[in-house]
Design a protein around this motif. Structure first.
Motif, PDB file in Angstrom:
ATOM      1  N   CYS A  27       0.850  -1.189   0.000  1.00 43.29           N
ATOM      2  CA  CYS A  27       0.000   0.000   0.000  1.00 43.29           C
ATOM      3  C   CYS A  27       0.888   1.242   0.000  1.00 43.29           C
ATOM      4  O   CYS A  27       1.814   1.353   0.802  1.00 43.29           O
ATOM      5  N   CYS A  30       0.069   3.247   3.748  1.00 44.14           N
ATOM      6  CA  CYS A  30       0.484   2.672   5.037  1.00 44.14           C
ATOM      7  C   CYS A  30       1.663   1.724   4.892  1.00 44.14           C
ATOM      8  O   CYS A  30       2.229   1.278   5.882  1.00 44.14           O
ATOM      9  N   CYS A  46      -7.510  -0.367   0.608  1.00 40.16           N
ATOM     10  CA  CYS A  46      -6.549  -1.046   1.478  1.00 40.16           C
ATOM     11  C   CYS A  46      -7.250  -1.494   2.763  1.00 40.16           C
ATOM     12  O   CYS A  46      -7.884  -0.677   3.438  1.00 40.16           O
ATOM     13  N   HIS A  48      -6.047  -2.193   5.519  1.00 40.59           N
ATOM     14  CA  HIS A  48      -5.391  -1.698   6.734  1.00 40.59           C
ATOM     15  C   HIS A  48      -5.693  -0.225   6.992  1.00 40.59           C
ATOM     16  O   HIS A  48      -6.066   0.160   8.095  1.00 40.59           O
ATOM     17  N   CYS A  49      -5.523   0.610   5.962  1.00 36.99           N
ATOM     18  CA  CYS A  49      -5.635   2.061   6.197  1.00 36.99           C
ATOM     19  C   CYS A  49      -6.766   2.700   5.397  1.00 36.99           C
ATOM     20  O   CYS A  49      -6.948   3.909   5.434  1.00 36.99           O
ATOM     21  N   HIS A  51      -6.919   3.298   2.377  1.00 39.77           N
ATOM     22  CA  HIS A  51      -6.459   4.046   1.210  1.00 39.77           C
ATOM     23  C   HIS A  51      -7.151   3.524  -0.043  1.00 39.77           C
ATOM     24  O   HIS A  51      -7.261   2.320  -0.239  1.00 39.77           O
TER      25      HIS A  51
HETATM   26 ZN   LIG Z   1      -2.869   0.985   3.395  1.00 44.57          ZN
END
Ligand SMILES: [Zn+2]
Lengths: 289, 321
Positions: A27, A30, A46, A48-49, A51
């Motif tokens: 990514c 992140c 994404c 996780h973040c 995005h």
């Molecule tokens: Zn990310």
């Protein structure tokens, strides 16, 4: 729902894998490693973040329309070289290059389709084709979809992702702003719904024309939205001023200043569009609470 | 001619004029007869001037359009209309002074006139923001156009801007939205709109008051998607290709007439509008008058449809089925 399979079956000929081919992707925000399949199943967000990766126009259409419902309009309209323009490279060479890269003939993919069985017109900028820039072919493709929407009384969605007008078409690219907005004035007079979706980045000529005047403007999180494009280099603007400018151009700030109605993450875009279209349709269904 | 300011390509003229003046002075001081010599020099001057101004490049025209003495909107408003009453403010957040507008009589008929306005000196330029309008300017323009629509008055828009202001305040109040809104509303305004590009027609900032039934353009004005300097910087990644950029982009009036973007070229006095403002204004007045005479023949209810069609024709693409 498997977004990527939908895409494969829906518009097979248009599939361009913009996302890296590897099984794992890093990514850019992140820097976490993401399983590509997971990313594809999540409309390019994404895990996780959150995005929003840049996905292609075809992938965007697959993410918001019903499977197999897309029918392209204006495919025969292709970017030409009206002024025999040569900068560091002849313009036709650039077109050829981007055609090869994207398998498209213009920076807009347009047509009609359905969202939860409700027919809509849609045009999506393809950032991979000369930065999604607006030229004669792009303006014409958008206008043809607007014409279709007026003929068939359809709501219109334009997904904007563009650096602005295409300089190689000079005055013609500038005129596309007026051309599309003039057409939209008729569309508005017809009492039809226009939803503008602004994704990263929507700047300059496109921002200063149809992107900003939807009945409803929706932005994706953190999208860069503004008049002054990224190409304003070497001007008298200082670094700190530039930083403030870029801050003001983030979707969240644009919302704060009152120029978009809401920020919607891409995985909720389809359901949001669907609900808005239903609530503003000629015969909304009653909701009992 | 002493207070005339010279562009780089006019330098040979300046030098010759200096020579003539010096010769005259010496003759006066020393009591010589230099009539013949001066006549020769003046002939040479005439020829030189003709050669320069007959073959202006697009870059040179661009320079003329930005000449410090070039007439601006208010100079024309003064000369081609009467009883101008300036109206102020966008009824939202302010009064932009890079766009002026109000009511005036044109050939005896009340109209709404709007123009982008540069300053003539530093203090004026601070007030006018060098002709770079903020969103308030475009919103004021729209308010005045809607006033015109309400009372059935024709609109005259004079375009002369190096661009819409690209700063923080502009972004916060969305210059993009202001321009975009004007493009849509001007397309359907139910009164005649004549647009005259009198100097600089830079990109969206120009187009934001540039949608109309007839688009007129002064001979040495320019109109394009970006100015040649910025185009050079972006496409050639180099500052020095501005003349090439001006050529490639076809920014001159005769280009735009040939491409079907404008309807008419308004001739300028020899050497540029600043050399004879009265004549430039007279030419503009004639062109506006002719344009209005044609537009008023169109039934009001057809104006918008024709205007949309006019802009819908603009663009060149390939089409194969
Ligand atoms: Zn990310």
């Amino acid at each position: 729902m498997n977004w990527f399979n939908k895409l494969k079956s829906g518009i097979r000929t248009l599939v361009r894998k913009r996302m890296p081919e590897n099984i794992w992707v890093k990514c850019e925000r992140c820097e976490q490693i993401v399983y590509r399949k997971k990313l594809e199943q999540n409309t390019g967000i994404c895990p996780h973040c959150k995005h929003h990766f840049r996905i292609s126009s075809a992938e965007y259409i697959a993410a918001v329309l019903d499977v197999d419902s897309f029918e392209e309009i204006g495919r025969e309209v292709k970017s030409a070289d009206p002024l025999a323009f040569v900068d560091l490279q002849p313009y036709p060479d650039r077109i050829k290059e981007y055609r090869k890269r994207t398998n498209m003939d213009a920076a807009v993919l347009a047509g009609v389709g359905k969202i939860n069985d409700v027919p809509v017109g849609i045009a999506v900028h393809e950032f991979g084709f000369m930065g999604g820039s607006l030229g004669s072919a792009e303006g014409e493709r958008i206008c043809r979809v607007i014409d279709r929407c007026m003929r068939d009384q359809l709501p219109l969605i334009i997904v904007c992702r563009s650096g602005g007008a295409r300089m190689q078409e000079s005055i013609f690219s500038l005129m596309q702003m007026a051309k599309v907005n003039a057409k939209l004035s008729q569309f508005a007079d017809a009492g039809l719904l226009f939803i503008s979706v602004l994704i990263d980045p929507t700047t300059a000529g496109v921002n200063a024309s149809y992107a900003s005047i939807g009945d409803i403007n929706i932005a994706e999180p953190n999208a860069l939205i503004g008049f002054t494009g990224s190409r304003i280099t070497g001007s008298s603007v200082s670094a700190s001023e530039m930083e403030a400018l870029r801050q003001a151009q983030r979707a969240e700030q644009v919302l704060e200043h009152g120029f978009v109605d809401m920020i919607v993450s891409r995985d909720k875009m389809r359901s949001t569009l669907s609900q808005l279209i239903e609530m503003l349709s000629k015969n909304p269904s009653e909701v009992t609470s | 001619m002493s207070d005339r300011s010279y562009l780089d390509f006019e330098q040979p003229l300046a030098e010759l004029e200096e020579k003539i003046a010096a010769l005259r002075e010496r003759a006066k001081a020393e009591g010589l007869d230099v009539t013949d010599a001066i006549e020769v020099l003046e002939k040479r001057h005439e020829k030189l001037e003709r050669d320069i101004f007959r073959n202006l490049t697009r870059w040179q025209k661009y320079q003329l359009s930005r000449h410090p003495q070039r007439p601006y909107s208010l100079d024309y408003i003064d000369r081609i209309t009467s009883d101008f009453i300036e109206l102020h403010g966008d009824r939202c957040s302010g009064n932009d002074q890079a766009i002026v507008g109000g009511l005036a009589y044109f050939e005896g008929h009340p109209i709404v006139v709007i123009g982008q306005q540069k300053g003539r000196n530093t203090s004026e330029n601070l007030k006018r923001n060098f002709g770079l309008p903020h969103p308030e300017g475009y919103r004021k323009a729209l308010r005045l156009m809607q006033l015109a629509a309400k009372f059935g008055r024709p609109v005259l828009c004079m375009v002369d801007t190096p661009g819409a202001f690209p700063g923080l305040a502009s972004e916060q109040r969305s210059i993009s939205e202001a321009i975009a809104r004007n493009l849509l509303e001007m397309a359907r305004l139910p009164v005649p709109i004549v647009v005259a590009i009198i100097g600089e027609g830079a990109s969206g900032g120009a187009l934001g008051i540039g949608v109309g039934d007839q688009i007129l353009m002064l001979e040495n004005a320019w109109y394009s998607v970006i100015n040649p300097e910025s185009c050079s910087l972006i496409l050639w990644r180099n500052r020095d290709k501005r003349t090439e950029a001006a050529e490639a982009m076809k920014i001159a009036a005769e280009d735009l007439l040939a491409l079907g973007i404008i309807d008419c070229i308004v001739p300028e006095p020899y050497g540029g509008a600043h050399r004879n403002v009265e004549l430039a204004a007279q030419n503009l007045k004639k062109a506006v008058s002719d344009a209005l005479a044609e537009i008023v023949k169109i039934p009001v209810e057809n104006l918008s449809k024709l205007r949309v069609e006019k802009f819908n024709r603009m663009g060149i693409w390939e089409e194969f089925r």
